[in-house]
Design a protein around this motif. Structure first.
Motif, PDB file in Angstrom:
ATOM      1  N   PRO A   1      -7.436   1.004 -10.589  1.00 54.76           N
ATOM      2  CA  PRO A   1      -8.095  -0.581 -10.610  1.00 54.76           C
ATOM      3  C   PRO A   1      -8.375  -1.412 -11.139  1.00 54.76           C
ATOM      4  O   PRO A   1      -9.229  -1.257 -12.425  1.00 54.76           O
ATOM      5  CB  PRO A   1      -9.320  -0.265  -9.337  1.00 54.76           C
ATOM      6  CG  PRO A   1      -9.139   1.075  -8.520  1.00 54.76           C
ATOM      7  CD  PRO A   1      -8.572   1.117  -9.656  1.00 54.76           C
TER       8      PRO A   1
ATOM      9  N   MET B   1      -4.889  -3.204  -6.829  1.00 58.75           N
ATOM     10  CA  MET B   1      -6.669  -3.632  -6.227  1.00 58.75           C
ATOM     11  C   MET B   1      -7.621  -2.517  -6.100  1.00 58.75           C
ATOM     12  O   MET B   1      -8.572  -2.558  -6.193  1.00 58.75           O
ATOM     13  CB  MET B   1      -5.847  -4.283  -5.141  1.00 58.75           C
ATOM     14  CG  MET B   1      -5.125  -5.712  -5.328  1.00 58.75           C
ATOM     15  SD  MET B   1      -5.537  -6.406  -6.624  1.00 58.75           S
ATOM     16  CE  MET B   1      -7.416  -7.470  -5.482  1.00 58.75           C
ATOM     17  N   ASP B   2      -6.863  -1.203  -5.299  1.00 56.04           N
ATOM     18  CA  ASP B   2      -7.714   0.390  -5.410  1.00 56.04           C
ATOM     19  C   ASP B   2      -6.960   1.124  -5.360  1.00 56.04           C
ATOM     20  O   ASP B   2      -5.146   0.901  -5.503  1.00 56.04           O
ATOM     21  CB  ASP B   2      -7.782  -0.471  -3.789  1.00 56.04           C
ATOM     22  CG  ASP B   2      -8.520   0.292  -3.178  1.00 56.04           C
ATOM     23  OD1 ASP B   2      -9.381   0.743  -4.094  1.00 56.04           O
ATOM     24  OD2 ASP B   2      -8.701   1.030  -1.660  1.00 56.04           O
ATOM     25  N   GLY B   3      -7.468   2.127  -5.586  1.00 55.20           N
ATOM     26  CA  GLY B   3      -6.460   3.924  -5.540  1.00 55.20           C
ATOM     27  C   GLY B   3      -6.151   3.799  -7.236  1.00 55.20           C
ATOM     28  O   GLY B   3      -6.094   3.056  -8.011  1.00 55.20           O
TER      29      GLY B   3
ATOM     30  N   THR C   1      -2.925   0.237  -3.846  1.00 59.39           N
ATOM     31  CA  THR C   1      -2.585  -0.834  -2.697  1.00 59.39           C
ATOM     32  C   THR C   1      -3.102  -1.886  -4.042  1.00 59.39           C
ATOM     33  O   THR C   1      -3.757  -2.060  -4.852  1.00 59.39           O
ATOM     34  CB  THR C   1      -4.213  -1.825  -2.249  1.00 59.39           C
ATOM     35  OG1 THR C   1      -3.998  -0.641  -0.592  1.00 59.39           O
ATOM     36  CG2 THR C   1      -3.182  -3.078  -1.341  1.00 59.39           C
TER      37      THR C   1
ATOM     38  N   THR D   1       1.238  -1.051   0.394  1.00 61.22           N
ATOM     39  CA  THR D   1       0.542   0.079  -0.203  1.00 61.22           C
ATOM     40  C   THR D   1       0.543   1.469   0.282  1.00 61.22           C
ATOM     41  O   THR D   1       1.766   1.651   1.152  1.00 61.22           O
ATOM     42  CB  THR D   1      -0.538  -0.461   1.481  1.00 61.22           C
ATOM     43  OG1 THR D   1      -1.606  -0.989   1.275  1.00 61.22           O
ATOM     44  CG2 THR D   1      -2.051   1.448   1.200  1.00 61.22           C
TER      45      THR D   1
END
Length: 178
Positions: free
Chosen positions: A143, A125-127, A165, A74
């Motif tokens: 993502p 995965m995220d952001g 992440t 992250t």
């Protein structure tokens, strides 16, 4: 919190050999930066699983040639590193302690830039995050985007306002002369 499930063989049948949480362990000196080494294999893994995890207690977070390492990372917004209370010396010491083998690859004169002898599969995965390459190219990821990073000089930049992440599978490689 993420979870790690590892399959095994028990009495000739497939089973769950390991089921555990993957705790967050963010850096103290870089709030929001959380690199977690999850799993590793030798250059020639064998099955069934023998109960060992090459990632546990290794001398480096980077895999040997042919080996693999699985990491969840992250990245906080870049503003964390540009804030007035950011201590680069403390961050450097924490990198050296927590990311042996990788930390030494970072270039002091070009923060974030590094090169490793690995082929990395990265999945956002995220952001949102940007992959910066040394030819000046910057590739913005969303993502679900996947990057195959072939031992090139690069950096990850999070110009946004929230963490990003990524999941990385690092495959140890041998560098040949280009």
């Amino acid at each position: 919190m993420a979870r790690l499930i590892v399959t095994a063989h028990r009495n000739g049948k497939s089973s769950v050999g390991l089921d555990q949480s993957i705790p967050a362990k963010p850096f103290v000196s870089v709030p929001g930066f959380d690199p977690t080494l999850i799993w590793g294999t030798l250059a020639t893994p064998s099955v069934p699983w023998d109960g060992s995890n090459v990632a546990a207690g290794g001398r480096t977070v980077l895999p040997d040639a042919g080996g693999t390492k699985l990491m969840k990372v992250t990245f906080p917004p870049d503003s964390v590193m540009t804030s007035s209370d950011f201590d680069p010396a403390a961050a450097g010491a924490e990198y050296m302690s927590r990311l042996p083998g990788l930390a030494e690859q970072f270039e002091p004169e070009s923060p974030g830039m590094h090169t490793t002898d690995t082929v990395d599969y990265g999945i956002l995965m995220d952001g949102e995050i940007t992959l910066e390459l040394d030819d000046g190219k910057a590739v913005a990821l969303q993502p679900g985007d996947i990057v195959v990073q072939n031992g090139t000089r690069h950096a990850w930049r999070n110009g946004g306002s929230r963490p990003a992440t990524l999941i990385f599978v690092l495959i140890g490689a041998r560098r040949r002369n280009a």
